[in-house]
Design an enzyme around this catalytic site. Structure first.
Site, PDB file in Angstrom:
ATOM      1  N   LYS A  87     -15.952  -6.398  18.908  1.00  0.00           N
ATOM      2  CA  LYS A  87     -15.578  -7.679  18.292  1.00  0.00           C
ATOM      3  C   LYS A  87     -16.775  -8.205  17.506  1.00  0.00           C
ATOM      4  O   LYS A  87     -17.877  -8.370  18.054  1.00  0.00           O
ATOM      5  CB  LYS A  87     -15.199  -8.657  19.403  1.00  0.00           C
ATOM      6  CG  LYS A  87     -14.252  -9.736  18.990  1.00  0.00           C
ATOM      7  CD  LYS A  87     -13.779 -10.458  20.240  1.00  0.00           C
ATOM      8  CE  LYS A  87     -12.870 -11.601  19.929  1.00  0.00           C
ATOM      9  NZ  LYS A  87     -12.661 -12.441  21.102  1.00  0.00           N
TER      10      LYS A  87
HETATM   11  C1  E4P Z   1      -9.918 -14.445  21.274  1.00  0.00           C
HETATM   12  O1  E4P Z   1     -10.243 -13.419  20.772  1.00  0.00           O
HETATM   13  C2  E4P Z   1     -10.613 -15.724  21.052  1.00  0.00           C
HETATM   14  O2  E4P Z   1     -11.949 -15.596  21.387  1.00  0.00           O
HETATM   15  C3  E4P Z   1      -9.942 -16.806  21.820  1.00  0.00           C
HETATM   16  O3  E4P Z   1      -8.539 -16.675  21.674  1.00  0.00           O
HETATM   17  C4  E4P Z   1     -10.424 -18.190  21.491  1.00  0.00           C
HETATM   18  O4  E4P Z   1      -9.602 -19.103  22.167  1.00  0.00           O
HETATM   19  P1  E4P Z   1      -9.988 -20.642  22.387  1.00  0.00           P
HETATM   20  O5  E4P Z   1      -9.904 -21.334  21.092  1.00  0.00           O
HETATM   21  O6  E4P Z   1      -8.978 -21.119  23.374  1.00  0.00           O
HETATM   22  O7  E4P Z   1     -11.392 -20.636  22.938  1.00  0.00           O
END
Ligand code: E4P
Length: 218
Positions: A87
């Site tokens: 990522k």
């Molecule tokens: C996923 O890859 C993201 O990091 C995540 O969905 C972020 O979610 P949030 O906005 O609830 O922290």
């Protein structure tokens, strides 16, 4: 649409996997910290433990923000297990690194996408997934779902192979609307996945079926 779970909690991942509906896992540094996973070796071991629980697609986020270190860190993450998807944040060095990972066959998930231009850049660099954060857009009174629709349309127009991974999902309707819009994947907390089970008419209907069975078989 594939269902990923957005957590670093092993018990939550196991619960979703055991339901038979889980296609992958996304984590981020905040989710790792929430589970008190700190330090390089613990983080590496935790990613391995997650990979051992699921069949594929475990997003592990780099901390580095410069090209050389994103590459180094991403390659180390990819070595943990074939299920790892590296990522990478939507920054210039991140886009360059996605291009390099892509040419080496390392799968990537470009994170922190908030507009269609960012999504196109990551797709052109060869990202396997792009993660638009729809809940965080909603949080600032912008329509997150319309971004999902816009990106799905654009990727369809040009045949981009990059998958649209709707992230930052807050509730069940987000998930269902992402499916309507044609997102390839939705990543969400366990509560959203299990929330899909619920309908009051299911509960009252089951209660009545069981009561009638009992009456008939008393
Ligand atoms: C996923 O890859 C993201 O990091 C995540 O969905 C972020 O979610 P949030 O906005 O609830 O922290």
């Amino acid at each position: 649409m594939q269902f990923f779970i957005d957590t670093a909690s092993l018990s939550e991942i196991k619960e979703a996997y055991d339901m038979g509906v889980l296609d992958g896992v996304t984590t981020n540094p905040s989710l790792m910290a929430k589970e008190n996973i700190t330090g390089h070796d613990n983080i590496t071991a935790h990613y391995k433990a997650i990979c051992d629980l699921v069949d594929n697609n475990v997003s592990a986020e780099v901390i580095a923000t410069d090209y050389d270190n994103i590459l180094k860190e991403g390659k180390e993450l990819a070595k943990i297990d074939d299920k790892i998807v590296v990522k990478v944040p939507m920054i210039k060095d991140g886009v360059k690194a996605i291009k390099a990972f892509s040419s080496e066959g390392i799968r990537t998930n470009c994170t922190l996408i908030f507009n269609a231009g960012q999504a196109m850049l990551a797709a052109k660099a060869g990202a396997s997934y792009i993660s638009p954060f729809l809940g965080r857009l909603d949080d600032i009174s912008t329509d997150g779902l319309s971004l999902i629709g816009q990106i799905v349309l654009i990727f369809g127009n040009y045949g981009f192979e990059t998958e649209v991974l709707a992230a930052s999902i807050r509730h069940n309707m987000h998930l269902i609307q992402c499916a309507e819009l044609g997102a390839d994947v939705a990543t969400c907390p366990l509560s959203v996945i299990t929330g899909l089970l619920k309908h009051p008419l299911t509960d009252s209907g089951l209660e009545k079926f069981l009561a009638d069975y009992k009456k008939g078989n008393a």
